[in-house]
Design a protein around this motif. Structure first.
Motif, PDB file in Angstrom:
ATOM      1  N   GLY A 132       8.949   8.298  -1.523  1.00 20.73           N
ATOM      2  CA  GLY A 132       9.018   9.637  -2.104  1.00 20.73           C
ATOM      3  C   GLY A 132       7.669  10.248  -2.396  1.00 20.73           C
ATOM      4  N   TYR A 133       6.660   9.400  -2.661  1.00 22.82           N
ATOM      5  CA  TYR A 133       5.334   9.934  -2.979  1.00 22.82           C
ATOM      6  C   TYR A 133       4.660  10.546  -1.760  1.00 22.82           C
ATOM      7  N   GLY A 134       5.061  10.082  -0.589  1.00 24.55           N
ATOM      8  CA  GLY A 134       4.562  10.705   0.635  1.00 24.55           C
ATOM      9  C   GLY A 134       3.301  10.068   1.179  1.00 24.55           C
ATOM     10  N   PRO A 135       2.650  10.755   2.142  1.00 22.62           N
ATOM     11  CA  PRO A 135       1.491  10.195   2.842  1.00 22.62           C
ATOM     12  C   PRO A 135       0.210  10.181   2.016  1.00 22.62           C
ATOM     13  N   GLU A 136       0.247  10.656   0.770  1.00 21.29           N
ATOM     14  CA  GLU A 136      -0.964  10.659  -0.047  1.00 21.29           C
ATOM     15  C   GLU A 136      -1.310   9.283  -0.600  1.00 21.29           C
ATOM     16  N   LEU A 137      -0.426   8.301  -0.421  1.00 14.87           N
ATOM     17  CA  LEU A 137      -0.703   6.947  -0.888  1.00 14.87           C
ATOM     18  C   LEU A 137      -1.657   6.234   0.071  1.00 14.87           C
ATOM     19  N   PHE A 138      -2.711   5.621  -0.474  1.00 19.17           N
ATOM     20  CA  PHE A 138      -3.562   4.722   0.303  1.00 19.17           C
ATOM     21  C   PHE A 138      -2.873   3.350   0.350  1.00 19.17           C
ATOM     22  N   ARG A 139      -2.398   2.944   1.509  1.00 19.37           N
ATOM     23  CA  ARG A 139      -1.680   1.676   1.636  1.00 19.37           C
ATOM     24  C   ARG A 139      -2.490   0.687   2.475  1.00 19.37           C
ATOM     25  N   PHE A 140      -2.317  -0.601   2.162  1.00 22.38           N
ATOM     26  CA  PHE A 140      -2.981  -1.632   2.967  1.00 22.38           C
ATOM     27  C   PHE A 140      -2.269  -2.962   2.771  1.00 22.38           C
ATOM     28  N   ASN A 141      -2.518  -3.891   3.703  1.00 24.88           N
ATOM     29  CA  ASN A 141      -1.994  -5.253   3.629  1.00 24.88           C
ATOM     30  C   ASN A 141      -3.148  -6.229   3.463  1.00 24.88           C
ATOM     31  N   ASP A 142      -2.935  -7.289   2.671  1.00 29.97           N
ATOM     32  CA  ASP A 142      -3.967  -8.311   2.566  1.00 29.97           C
ATOM     33  C   ASP A 142      -3.839  -9.283   3.734  1.00 29.97           C
ATOM     34  N   ARG A 143      -4.645 -10.342   3.731  1.00 31.14           N
ATOM     35  CA  ARG A 143      -4.652 -11.270   4.872  1.00 31.14           C
ATOM     36  C   ARG A 143      -3.334 -12.037   5.014  1.00 31.14           C
ATOM     37  N   LYS A 144      -2.540 -12.059   3.926  1.00 30.47           N
ATOM     38  CA  LYS A 144      -1.226 -12.708   3.977  1.00 30.47           C
ATOM     39  C   LYS A 144      -0.113 -11.704   4.306  1.00 30.47           C
ATOM     40  N   LYS A 145      -0.503 -10.496   4.689  1.00 29.46           N
ATOM     41  CA  LYS A 145       0.436  -9.435   5.064  1.00 29.46           C
ATOM     42  C   LYS A 145       1.278  -8.941   3.881  1.00 29.46           C
ATOM     43  N   ILE A 146       0.772  -9.133   2.677  1.00 26.45           N
ATOM     44  CA  ILE A 146       1.437  -8.584   1.493  1.00 26.45           C
ATOM     45  C   ILE A 146       0.990  -7.143   1.320  1.00 26.45           C
ATOM     46  N   ALA A 147       1.943  -6.255   1.094  1.00 29.00           N
ATOM     47  CA  ALA A 147       1.672  -4.812   1.073  1.00 29.00           C
ATOM     48  C   ALA A 147       1.240  -4.355  -0.320  1.00 29.00           C
ATOM     49  N   TYR A 148       0.084  -3.677  -0.351  1.00 28.29           N
ATOM     50  CA  TYR A 148      -0.448  -3.132  -1.595  1.00 28.29           C
ATOM     51  C   TYR A 148      -0.755  -1.645  -1.408  1.00 28.29           C
ATOM     52  N   LEU A 149      -1.169  -1.013  -2.493  1.00 28.21           N
ATOM     53  CA  LEU A 149      -1.631   0.377  -2.424  1.00 28.21           C
ATOM     54  C   LEU A 149      -2.688   0.601  -3.497  1.00 28.21           C
TER      55      LEU A 149
END
Length: 635
Positions: A132-149
């Protein structure tokens, strides 16, 4: 006994002396103790020669704005689009603003925390904000493929933290705040620090166990915000607001009026009605005779529909075409998409050519024979009347779905015509203009002001506590909503929350814009990098040091005649010419400047100038402290 002998090294090079950082005492730098006055007490003023000042020079660009002045004066530098480094002067302004916020948060009984800038995408998914927050979120995955923002706000994190640590309702009300960096992937950063991708923000989160106490907390925070902005001496306005992506059902915004503002604030000239554009409404004044919009043609086209225009959008799921009908006397930019979104939250108003996109969606649906899942919404302005609906219906599918109706089986498609809100209020589909009628009083006329949002208060209720299981056991006898001292036992209730933000870096940019003039910046006393700059003429640096010691030490005296507060003073002891330093002082925007020139040599008089107040005076040393504090009290 061992004696450690350290040989004395060579003298410290002069260039290193000039670059050494000043000793810090709170927010006021302390000059070195080897001044010519040989004062036994460390001086409470600063020297510009001890600060790194990345000045951009004296020449201004032809179309220079306040953000350009911040750069030229050495407050900040841009590192990337929408991302900035704070330099020493800018850092002092930021720290003073944070200290002011700390004071007012302390008055509210809030404890300061520092939450991580990294948040879990899984946590945001629990509250349905990840998508819902949209594309303004900075998203990334760590080396274990865990999703953060990178967090643009911390409702999920603070709620999860409190849920895991709160043990008793007796710990409530709980008020926690932080001042830290937030991140937002702006598609088009603009206006410098007013719309950036990395920014400093204060967010206060409040927790209560009942709605009644949460609303009391909300009122106390609003009072605290008013005291804070009063101390900044800014002409702020408070407007009722929409809660937007944050959630909740009670919200107020704190705005600074300015021509470069991105928000519109609507106010009445007769009563206390104030609201932002997302929430504001105008008085509906239905004309006695609605216009007859009827051409008599079997398939009238858009060009011949008298008195009406249409704006088109689509829903976010791309399953509906949204048509907004409004009077021809308005233009497309006048369509109030904020109001339409309040009725249809799924509206996507960001597309430049929604009708073309809809055509391709419809074509694909027809080819796959799934067009029955598509529909259209028609929002009809009250000034157009029901006659327009009849004309649209008779006009055929080009008004309902497509400009190429030949291949459409309209029996499989549905249309919904909307002429009023859920409470029966007729639709005003265009933005409010100056002079529209006030919805709260009979005689009032509305005024539209451009403004910058500086702060925002939200009553969240259980918007985050319920999905994150932030509950607390409360005795039934303590619940105000159903208070009965005879009741026994406890009940697990979700925490009632509030979220209250202040844009720290945004305030810096907004104040810079609001108070700057053709000569440079102007700062309120509360957040100026230094309150007073002392500029000595040629060969008068020693006199400036003696005067600075006098002014800063006298601030601690409390006798009835000279009771004042300490002054945050800096001496411009750099080697540049007096005229250069005077121009630089104007650019930097010190509230007050004191110049030691010829009249100081001949008569012992200082030239005291306050550009913002238009005050220029010759003052003796004996009356200088009282005079300066009199000026500062107005800034």
């Amino acid at each position: 006994m061992f004696i450690l002998h350290i040989p004395k090294g060579p003298p410290r090079p002069a260039v290193l002396n000039s670059l050494r950082p000043p000793i810090q005492r709170g927010l006021t730098s302390v000059a070195s103790t080897n001044d010519s006055t040989n004062s036994p007490i460390p001086s409470r003023y600063s020297r510009l020669s001890n600060l790194w000042l990345a000045s951009g020079g004296m020449t201004a660009a032809e179309d220079e704005d306040s953000h350009d002045k911040l750069i030229r004066a050495g407050y900040l530098r841009q590192s990337h689009a929408g991302i900035f480094h704070m330099l020493p002067l800018g850092q002092r302004v930021q720290e003073k603003l944070e200290k002011l916020i700390d004071k007012h948060m302390l008055q509210l009984g809030a404890s300061k925390v520092s939450l991580s800038s990294i948040s879990s995408q899984a946590l945001w998914r629990k509250t349905n904000r990840l998508e819902g927050y949209g594309p303004e979120l900075f998203r990334f995955n760590d080396r274990k493929k865990i999703a953060y923002l990178l967090a643009p706000t911390h409702e999920e994190e603070i709620t999860s933290l409190v849920a895991s640590t709160l043990t008793s309702y007796k710990s409530l009300p709980l008020r926690l705040y932080q001042i830290g960096r937030k991140y937002r992937d702006e598609i088009r950063p603009r206006h410098g620090m007013l719309r950036s991708r990395e920014f400093i923000m204060k967010d206060l989160y409040t927790f209560d166990y009942s709605v009644k106490s949460a609303l009391e907390t909300y009122g106390q925070v609003r009072e605290g915000y008013s005291r804070l902005f009063d101390e900044l001496k800014l002409p702020y306005i408070v407007a009722e607001a929409s809660s937007g992506d944050i959630g909740g059902d009670l919200s107020h915004e704190y705005h600074l009026p300015t021509p470069i503002g991105e928000d519109n604030v609507i106010s009445c000239n007769s009563c206390d009605y104030i609201a932002n554009e997302e929430l504001a409404i105008a008085r509906i004044e239905t004309p006695e005779n609605l216009p007859e919009i009827d051409t008599g043609e079997a398939n009238p086209s858009l060009e011949v529909l008298q008195g009406a225009r249409v704006w088109r959008g689509v829903t976010k799921d791309r399953k509906a075409l949204v048509n907004v009908w409004y009077p021809r006397s308005y233009s497309e930019k006048d369509v109030n998409t904020h109001f339409i979104k309040s009725i249809l939250p799924d509206l996507d108003s960001s597309l430049e050519d929604a009708f073309a996109l809809w055509g391709s969606i419809l074509g694909s649906a027809i080819a796959s024979k799934t067009e029955e899942s598509l529909k259209s919404y028609h929002f009809v302005d009250y000034r157009l009347g029901p006659q327009l609906i009849n004309a649209i219906k008779r006009g055929g599918p080009q008004f309902l779905y497509s400009s190429k109706p030949g291949d459409i089986d309209t029996t499989t498609l549905t249309s919904e015509f909307i002429t009023s809100t859920s409470d029966g209020t007729l639709l005003n589909t265009v933005r409010i203009r100056d002079g529209d009628g006030c919805p709260k009083c009979e005689s009032g006329k509305l005024k539209v002001q451009k403004a910058i949002e500086l702060g925002h208060t939200f009553h969240l209720g259980s918007r985050y506590s319920e999905p994150l299981n932030a509950n607390v056991n409360v005795p039934l006898s303590a619940l105000e909503e159903q208070w009965d001292p005879t009741k026994k036992g406890t009940e697990s209730v979700p925490l009632q929350m509030g979220c209250h933000g202040i844009g720290v870096s945004r305030i810096i940019g907004a104040v810079a814009d609001h108070l700057s003039d053709e000569k440079g910046l102007n700062w309120p006393r509360a957040i100026a990098p230094f309150e007073v700059v002392l500029i000595p003429g040629h060969s008068l640096t020693n006199d400036a040091v003696e005067l600075a010691n006098y002014l800063t030490s006298r601030g601690d005296q409390t006798d009835s005649q000279t009771s004042t507060t300490p002054i945050d003073l800096v001496i411009d002891d750099r080697s540049e010419s007096l005229s250069w330093k005077l121009k630089d002082a104007d650019l930097v925007g010190y509230p007050i400047r004191i110049v030691l020139g010829k009249r100081w040599i001949s008569e012992g008089l200082c030239d005291v100038q306050c550009r913002r107040l238009g005050a220029i005076s010759l003052v003796s040393k004996a009356g200088l402290l009282v005079h300066i504090n009199g000026l500062l009290s107005q800034l």
